[in-house]
Structure formats: structure tokens, C-alpha cells
Design an enzyme around this catalytic site. Structure first.
Site, PDB file in Angstrom:
ATOM      1  N   LYS A 152      44.702  30.164  39.481  1.00  0.00           N
ATOM      2  CA  LYS A 152      45.486  30.172  38.482  1.00  0.00           C
ATOM      3  C   LYS A 152      46.328  29.189  38.570  1.00  0.00           C
ATOM      4  O   LYS A 152      47.160  28.673  37.472  1.00  0.00           O
ATOM      5  CB  LYS A 152      46.356  31.722  39.984  1.00  0.00           C
ATOM      6  CG  LYS A 152      45.241  32.936  39.469  1.00  0.00           C
ATOM      7  CD  LYS A 152      45.360  33.622  38.219  1.00  0.00           C
ATOM      8  CE  LYS A 152      46.221  33.809  37.758  1.00  0.00           C
ATOM      9  NZ  LYS A 152      46.924  34.778  36.199  1.00  0.00           N
TER      10      LYS A 152
ATOM     11  N   THR B  12      51.132  33.852  39.626  1.00  0.00           N
ATOM     12  CA  THR B  12      50.632  35.183  40.787  1.00  0.00           C
ATOM     13  C   THR B  12      52.079  34.314  41.851  1.00  0.00           C
ATOM     14  O   THR B  12      51.304  32.295  41.190  1.00  0.00           O
ATOM     15  CB  THR B  12      49.810  34.911  40.911  1.00  0.00           C
ATOM     16  OG1 THR B  12      49.989  35.976  42.555  1.00  0.00           O
ATOM     17  CG2 THR B  12      48.715  33.689  41.749  1.00  0.00           C
ATOM     18  N   ASP B  13      52.757  34.432  42.732  1.00  0.00           N
ATOM     19  CA  ASP B  13      53.130  33.684  44.097  1.00  0.00           C
ATOM     20  C   ASP B  13      52.280  33.345  44.892  1.00  0.00           C
ATOM     21  O   ASP B  13      52.364  32.317  45.644  1.00  0.00           O
ATOM     22  CB  ASP B  13      54.184  34.707  44.842  1.00  0.00           C
ATOM     23  CG  ASP B  13      53.660  35.697  45.493  1.00  0.00           C
ATOM     24  OD1 ASP B  13      52.093  35.961  44.956  1.00  0.00           O
ATOM     25  OD2 ASP B  13      53.726  36.549  46.021  1.00  0.00           O
ATOM     26  N   GLU B  14      50.262  33.522  44.738  1.00  0.00           N
ATOM     27  CA  GLU B  14      49.849  32.726  45.407  1.00  0.00           C
ATOM     28  C   GLU B  14      49.720  31.266  44.998  1.00  0.00           C
ATOM     29  O   GLU B  14      49.135  30.762  46.324  1.00  0.00           O
ATOM     30  CB  GLU B  14      48.966  33.710  45.513  1.00  0.00           C
ATOM     31  CG  GLU B  14      49.115  34.989  45.919  1.00  0.00           C
ATOM     32  CD  GLU B  14      46.937  35.679  45.994  1.00  0.00           C
ATOM     33  OE1 GLU B  14      46.119  35.115  46.952  1.00  0.00           O
ATOM     34  OE2 GLU B  14      47.437  37.214  46.443  1.00  0.00           O
TER      35      GLU B  14
ATOM     36  N   TYR C  60      40.725  31.788  44.268  1.00  0.00           N
ATOM     37  CA  TYR C  60      41.645  32.752  42.974  1.00  0.00           C
ATOM     38  C   TYR C  60      42.625  31.426  43.062  1.00  0.00           C
ATOM     39  O   TYR C  60      42.748  31.542  41.815  1.00  0.00           O
ATOM     40  CB  TYR C  60      41.647  33.825  44.161  1.00  0.00           C
ATOM     41  CG  TYR C  60      42.994  34.445  42.842  1.00  0.00           C
ATOM     42  CD1 TYR C  60      42.769  34.669  41.761  1.00  0.00           C
ATOM     43  CD2 TYR C  60      44.388  34.165  43.763  1.00  0.00           C
ATOM     44  CE1 TYR C  60      43.568  35.551  40.914  1.00  0.00           C
ATOM     45  CE2 TYR C  60      45.151  35.656  42.734  1.00  0.00           C
ATOM     46  CZ  TYR C  60      45.148  35.925  41.774  1.00  0.00           C
ATOM     47  OH  TYR C  60      46.054  36.150  41.030  1.00  0.00           O
TER      48      TYR C  60
HETATM   49  P1  NAD Z   1      42.848  42.887  37.425  1.00  0.00           P
HETATM   50  O1  NAD Z   1      41.924  42.235  38.000  1.00  0.00           O
HETATM   51  O2  NAD Z   1      42.987  44.639  37.112  1.00  0.00           O
HETATM   52  O3  NAD Z   1      42.618  43.053  35.620  1.00  0.00           O
HETATM   53  C1  NAD Z   1      42.355  42.114  34.613  1.00  0.00           C
HETATM   54  C2  NAD Z   1      41.894  42.158  33.134  1.00  0.00           C
HETATM   55  O4  NAD Z   1      41.154  40.697  32.830  1.00  0.00           O
HETATM   56  C3  NAD Z   1      40.389  43.416  33.108  1.00  0.00           C
HETATM   57  O5  NAD Z   1      41.200  44.530  31.639  1.00  0.00           O
HETATM   58  C4  NAD Z   1      38.940  42.571  32.925  1.00  0.00           C
HETATM   59  O6  NAD Z   1      38.375  42.785  32.144  1.00  0.00           O
HETATM   60  C5  NAD Z   1      40.351  41.685  31.949  1.00  0.00           C
HETATM   61  N1  NAD Z   1      39.178  40.259  31.480  1.00  0.00           N
HETATM   62  C6  NAD Z   1      38.745  39.935  32.816  1.00  0.00           C
HETATM   63  N2  NAD Z   1      38.237  38.418  31.926  1.00  0.00           N
HETATM   64  C7  NAD Z   1      38.495  38.409  30.787  1.00  0.00           C
HETATM   65  C8  NAD Z   1      38.212  37.364  29.771  1.00  0.00           C
HETATM   66  N3  NAD Z   1      37.144  36.565  30.039  1.00  0.00           N
HETATM   67  N4  NAD Z   1      38.512  37.662  29.123  1.00  0.00           N
HETATM   68  C9  NAD Z   1      39.500  39.060  28.703  1.00  0.00           C
HETATM   69  N5  NAD Z   1      39.226  40.047  29.512  1.00  0.00           N
HETATM   70  C10 NAD Z   1      39.477  39.670  31.030  1.00  0.00           C
HETATM   71  O7  NAD Z   1      44.123  42.066  37.666  1.00  0.00           O
HETATM   72  P2  NAD Z   1      45.598  42.714  37.507  1.00  0.00           P
HETATM   73  O8  NAD Z   1      46.315  42.822  39.264  1.00  0.00           O
HETATM   74  O9  NAD Z   1      46.063  43.498  36.232  1.00  0.00           O
HETATM   75  O10 NAD Z   1      46.044  41.390  37.176  1.00  0.00           O
HETATM   76  C11 NAD Z   1      46.794  41.172  36.161  1.00  0.00           C
HETATM   77  C12 NAD Z   1      47.584  39.095  36.014  1.00  0.00           C
HETATM   78  O11 NAD Z   1      48.600  39.509  37.002  1.00  0.00           O
HETATM   79  C13 NAD Z   1      46.242  38.659  36.480  1.00  0.00           C
HETATM   80  O12 NAD Z   1      46.459  37.370  35.991  1.00  0.00           O
HETATM   81  C14 NAD Z   1      47.218  37.979  37.623  1.00  0.00           C
HETATM   82  O13 NAD Z   1      46.804  36.750  38.512  1.00  0.00           O
HETATM   83  C15 NAD Z   1      48.125  38.556  37.432  1.00  0.00           C
HETATM   84  N6  NAD Z   1      49.161  39.147  39.295  1.00  0.00           N
HETATM   85  C16 NAD Z   1      48.223  39.520  39.639  1.00  0.00           C
HETATM   86  C17 NAD Z   1      49.305  41.077  40.869  1.00  0.00           C
HETATM   87  C18 NAD Z   1      48.589  41.861  41.210  1.00  0.00           C
HETATM   88  O14 NAD Z   1      49.540  41.728  42.447  1.00  0.00           O
HETATM   89  N7  NAD Z   1      47.808  41.954  40.394  1.00  0.00           N
HETATM   90  C19 NAD Z   1      50.806  40.304  41.611  1.00  0.00           C
HETATM   91  C20 NAD Z   1      50.514  38.633  40.419  1.00  0.00           C
HETATM   92  C21 NAD Z   1      50.124  37.772  39.282  1.00  0.00           C
HETATM   93  O1  DAU Z   2      50.518  38.437  45.536  1.00  0.00           O
HETATM   94  C1  DAU Z   2      50.557  38.066  44.406  1.00  0.00           C
HETATM   95  C2  DAU Z   2      48.949  38.488  44.781  1.00  0.00           C
HETATM   96  O2  DAU Z   2      48.480  39.851  44.777  1.00  0.00           O
HETATM   97  C3  DAU Z   2      47.780  38.890  43.327  1.00  0.00           C
HETATM   98  O3  DAU Z   2      47.754  37.491  42.340  1.00  0.00           O
HETATM   99  C4  DAU Z   2      46.340  38.959  43.438  1.00  0.00           C
HETATM  100  O4  DAU Z   2      46.010  39.376  42.341  1.00  0.00           O
HETATM  101  C5  DAU Z   2      46.551  40.239  44.156  1.00  0.00           C
HETATM  102  O5  DAU Z   2      45.727  40.509  44.386  1.00  0.00           O
HETATM  103  C6  DAU Z   2      47.044  40.586  44.685  1.00  0.00           C
HETATM  104  O6  DAU Z   2      46.292  39.462  46.447  1.00  0.00           O
HETATM  105  P1  DAU Z   2      46.147  39.445  47.999  1.00  0.00           P
HETATM  106  O7  DAU Z   2      45.773  39.174  47.924  1.00  0.00           O
HETATM  107  O8  DAU Z   2      47.633  39.346  48.579  1.00  0.00           O
HETATM  108  O9  DAU Z   2      46.736  41.305  47.662  1.00  0.00           O
HETATM  109  P2  DAU Z   2      45.561  42.419  48.505  1.00  0.00           P
HETATM  110  O10 DAU Z   2      45.674  43.723  48.538  1.00  0.00           O
HETATM  111  O11 DAU Z   2      43.818  41.847  48.222  1.00  0.00           O
HETATM  112  O12 DAU Z   2      45.702  42.120  49.873  1.00  0.00           O
HETATM  113  C7  DAU Z   2      46.560  42.262  50.592  1.00  0.00           C
HETATM  114  C8  DAU Z   2      46.781  42.284  51.537  1.00  0.00           C
HETATM  115  O13 DAU Z   2      46.038  42.656  52.665  1.00  0.00           O
HETATM  116  C9  DAU Z   2      46.100  40.851  52.186  1.00  0.00           C
HETATM  117  O14 DAU Z   2      47.219  40.062  53.451  1.00  0.00           O
HETATM  118  C10 DAU Z   2      44.878  41.044  52.622  1.00  0.00           C
HETATM  119  C11 DAU Z   2      44.812  42.439  53.832  1.00  0.00           C
HETATM  120  N1  DAU Z   2      43.456  43.920  53.125  1.00  0.00           N
HETATM  121  C12 DAU Z   2      42.989  43.286  51.912  1.00  0.00           C
HETATM  122  C13 DAU Z   2      42.508  44.218  51.791  1.00  0.00           C
HETATM  123  C14 DAU Z   2      42.031  44.894  50.693  1.00  0.00           C
HETATM  124  C15 DAU Z   2      43.299  44.024  54.649  1.00  0.00           C
HETATM  125  O15 DAU Z   2      44.401  43.671  55.573  1.00  0.00           O
HETATM  126  N2  DAU Z   2      42.253  45.198  54.063  1.00  0.00           N
HETATM  127  C16 DAU Z   2      41.565  45.200  53.057  1.00  0.00           C
HETATM  128  O16 DAU Z   2      40.927  45.879  53.249  1.00  0.00           O
END
Ligand code: NAD
Ligand code: DAU
Length: 353
Positions: free
Chosen positions: A162, A132-134, A158
Site C-alpha cells: 500500500k 491505510t494507516d498501516e 500488505y
Molecule cells: P476488500 O478486500 O474487502 O475488498 C477489495 C475489493 O477489491 C474486492 O471486491 C476485490 O474483488 C477487489 N479487487 C481485488 N483485486 C482487484 C483487481 N486487481 N482489480 C479489480 N478489483 C480488485 O477490501 P476493503 O477492506 O474493502 O478495503 C478497501 C480499500 O480500503 C483497500 O484499498 C484497503 O487497503 C483500504 N483500507 C481498508 C481498511 C479496512 O479496515 N478494511 C482500512 C483502511 C484502508
Molecule cells: O489499519 C487499517 C487496516 O486494518 C487495513 O488497512 C487492513 O486492510 C485491514 O485488514 C485492517 O488490518 P488489521 O491487520 O489491523 O485487521 P485484522 O482484522 O486482520 O486484525 C485486527 C487485529 O486483530 C490485529 O491486531 C490482529 C488481531 N487478530 C486478527 C485476527 C483475524 C486476532 O487477534 N485474531 C484474528 O483471528
């Protein structure tokens, strides 16, 4: 064939669906099915001859090592993680366990498998770590977007977990020669996004007549990418990326959270107007800010464009419209994910507001 971890989650499920639709290679999908893993995301694959779902933990080497030996994948794509920042603030333990310890055990199982391959298969093998970019921390308003050279300075439990997993992957390449690829993607949105995250939470709350919670002043900036563009970037990097390299993935869509809320409200006003004809923006509520809230993320994906020729297919306007429409078209999926466990989370996170 390939092995995917976390393929029942948001991005993993989109990846598996696109992979099977676009080629003829099989997928073993290893997923623990935590609260975030949803079999309904994969419902269209019921009985699919090239998809095998295995419920299990990436940290269980006694499961993973025989799975690799049996199926002989040419690549492992590692999506599985605890992924929600707010949950990591309430309870970091699961993040340490899955994202760090789980990744360590997975790397060890993969190393054992990879070392037993023939030299030709070793050279062709890839371990693609989805990060992730985080991990790059927070940017000032005027700062340049994150490049791959940006310092790793994570701020939340988190992102720290990562970043730790990224370091393990790097070390397994440097020390053991495992052919790894690491990606840093910005915020994804699209179908199957679990409504604990901002965009799907806004859609489901708006439709239910509930408050639209904006943390703090709502001027935090995120850089949004349609999930299917993330998946196409991963396919591109898997095919052409150089082992040991890291690649940033993003779509040049920096938006404040308030811009996101107003865009979602305007689309819903158009596609599903409220019965009383008032705008959905009347439901916006400012709530207590997230502790340690990163102010701005922005991704420079120039390396991926220059070296591998990848570009996103969607603009934010086209992607967000498709996303809102997808939620309107899938009321059963929306109803089912808002189970008892989901309600408990919403109660815990938003109760004081
Ligand atoms: P998500 O939370 O929707 O899904 C995570 C999945 O992993 C689930 O299906 C869960 O059951 C499975 N899981 C959790 N723990 C496990 C374990 N111990 N063994 C096997 N499976 C397990 O997550 P997502 O949003 O789809 O993100 C997927 C990946 O992409 C993550 O690594 C996250 O850090 C990365 N990522 C997410 C975002 C975003 O915006 N969502 C952006 C950049 C990177
Ligand atoms: O940047 C990549 C990341 O983006 C991934 O690595 C993470 O897995 C993914 O969850 C996401 O993280 P964020 O914290 O940026 O996403 P989230 O949707 O939780 O929040 C987006 C923005 O909105 C953040 O600034 C917090 C804000 N927010 C979020 C929620 C849930 C609110 O203002 N209100 C809310 O209720």
C-alpha cells in the site's frame, strides 16, 4: 458520474450503496470479484439504473482505458486491493501484483484519459486513492497518534504494497499534475465485512460455537471507525480536498484486541444468548501471534476536521452494536461467505492452534 474500483468489497460496497442512496450521480463499479468481492453486497442494487458493475482487473489497461473514454467519469475512487495482512504473510505475490502493479496500470490509464480532457474538466477531475494507516508502521504505547507528516515505515507485505502505491500516486501528481487525493484510514468495521478480519470473525465463530482466536497477548491496539463514517469522510474529501494532499481518517476509538473481543461477546450475550447460558467469552482462545505484528495504530484526524469540517457520526458503542445486530439479521449472507474457499483459508491460518 464516478468510477469506483473494488466496489464489491467491504468498504467499496458500503461506499457505492451510500453514494447511490444520497445523490443522483451514476457509478461504474470496476471489480475483479476476487474471493473478497461479493455480489451479495450489491444485491439491493439489482437493476439499479445508475449502477454498472464491470468485472475486470484494474491492471488491464485494454479494459480500463476504453471504460474511462466511454463513461467519462469526473472522478475515480480507488478501493481495489488485496487487503488482508495475514494473507500477505502467507503469499505476498498477489499484493505486489494488485496493489503496486495494478495501481500503476490504473494510474497510467487514468493519466491518458485525464490528459485528453478539456482544461476545465482536467481541473475538476479527481483521483482519490484509498490507503491505510498501516503505512505509518507501529506506535509505542505513549507515542502521539499518526499525523499526515508521520514517516512511511510499513512493516507487513500488505502495508509495504500500500505504501508503494501511495508513492506512485504522489509521483503521478507531482510529475504529471494528475489531481490526486490520498487518504489514510484506520481499521473499519460494519456491514459486509468479510469474516477473515477480526470483528466479523469473532461474530461468526461465536455464533458457531468455535474458538475466538486472539493473537499473542491480545494487547495490540487498533483505532476503529464505523465503515459508513469512512464513506462520509471520502465523500467530503472528494468534494473539498485539495489536489496533491493526503488526509488521515479516524474516529478516536483506540481499543486493545481483548477489549474488542469482550465487547463483541457481551453484545452477543445480550442479543443472542448461548443455549447453555454460558458467556461467549468462554470461547476465547489465545493463539500464536502474527509474525511482525504491529503493536499499535492511532490516527490523528485533526487535519480533516480543521480543513474540511468532517466528524464521524457514530461512537464505537453505537457502531459496534449496529454491526453485531447486522450480522444477526443477515444469516444468509454469513452462510454464503463461508464457502469452500473461506473454509480453506481458516484451515490454513488457524490449523496449528
Ligand atoms: P476488500 O478486500 O474487502 O475488498 C477489495 C475489493 O477489491 C474486492 O471486491 C476485490 O474483488 C477487489 N479487487 C481485488 N483485486 C482487484 C483487481 N486487481 N482489480 C479489480 N478489483 C480488485 O477490501 P476493503 O477492506 O474493502 O478495503 C478497501 C480499500 O480500503 C483497500 O484499498 C484497503 O487497503 C483500504 N483500507 C481498508 C481498511 C479496512 O479496515 N478494511 C482500512 C483502511 C484502508
Ligand atoms: O489499519 C487499517 C487496516 O486494518 C487495513 O488497512 C487492513 O486492510 C485491514 O485488514 C485492517 O488490518 P488489521 O491487520 O489491523 O485487521 P485484522 O482484522 O486482520 O486484525 C485486527 C487485529 O486483530 C490485529 O491486531 C490482529 C488481531 N487478530 C486478527 C485476527 C483475524 C486476532 O487477534 N485474531 C484474528 O483471528
Amino acid at each position: 458520474m464516478i468510477l469506483v474500483t473494488g466496489g464489491a468489497g467491504f468498504i467499496g460496497a458500503n461506499f457505492v450503496l451510500d453514494w447511490l442512496a444520497q445523490g443522483d450521480e451514476a457509478v461504474v463499479n470496476l471489480d475483479l470479484l476476487t474471493y473478497a468481492g461479493n455480489l451479495e453486497n450489491l444485491q439491493s442494487l439489482d437493476g439499479h439504473p445508475r449502477h454498472l458493475l464491470v468485472q475486470g482487473d484494474i491492471g488491464n489497461r485494454e479494459l480500463v482505458a476504453p471504460l474511462l473514454a466511454q463513461h467519462q467519469p469526473r472522478a475515480v475512487l480507488h478501493f481495489a486491493a488485496e487487503s488482508h495482512v495475514d494473507r500477505s504473510i502467507h503469499g505476498p505475490g498477489d499484493f505486489i501484483q494488485t496493489n503496486i502493479v495494478g495501481t500503476f496500470h490504473l494510474l497510467e490509464a487514468v493519466r491518458g484519459y485525464w490528459q485528453a480532457l478539456s482544461p476545465a474538466r482536467q481541473a475538476a477531475f479527481r483521483f482519490l486513492h484509498v490507503s491505510t494507516d498501516e503505512v505509518f508502521g507501529s506506535l509505542d504505547a505513549e507515542a502521539s497518534a499518526f499525523t499526515e507528516q508521520h514517516p512511511i515505515v510499513p512493516n507487513s507485505p500488505y502495508s509495504a504494497s500500500k505504501a508503494a502505491s501511495d508513492h506512485l500516486v504522489r509521483a503521478w501528481h507531482h510529475t504529471y499534475g494528475l489531481p490526486t487525493l490520498t487518504t489514510h484510514c484506520s481499521n473499519n468495521y460494519g456491514p459486509f465485512h468479510f469474516p477473515e478480519k477480526l470483528i466479523p470473525l469473532l461474530i461468526v465463530n461465536a455464533l458457531a460455537g468455535k474458538p475466538l482466536p486472539v493473537y499473542g497477548d491480545g494487547l495490540q491496539v487498533r483505532d476503529w471507525l464505523y465503515v459508513k463514517d469512512h464513506c462520509s469522510a471520502l465523500r467530503c474529501i472528494l468534494q473539498a480536498g485539495s489536489p496533491g494532499q493526503t488526509y488521515n481518517i479516524g474516529g478516536n476509538n483506540e481499543k486493545t484486541n481483548l477489549e474488542i473481543v469482550h465487547t463483541v461477546c457481551a453484545l452477543l450475550d445480550l442479543l443472542r444468548p448461548r443455549a447453555d447460558a454460558r458467556p461467549y467469552s468462554s470461547q476465547i482462545t489465545h493463539v500464536t501471534d502474527r509474525p511482525g505484528h504491529d503493536r499499535r495504530y492511532a490516527i490523528d484526524a485533526g487535519k480533516l476536521a480543521r480543513d474540511l469540517g468532517w466528524q464521524p457520526a457514530e461512537t464505537f458503542d453505537t457502531g459496534i452494536r449496529q454491526t453485531v445486530q447486522w450480522y444477526l439479521d443477515h444469516p444468509d449472507w454469513v452462510a454464503h461467505v463461508q464457502s469452500g474457499a473461506y473454509r480453506d483459508w481458516v484451515q490454513k491460518q488457524y490449523r496449528s492452534d
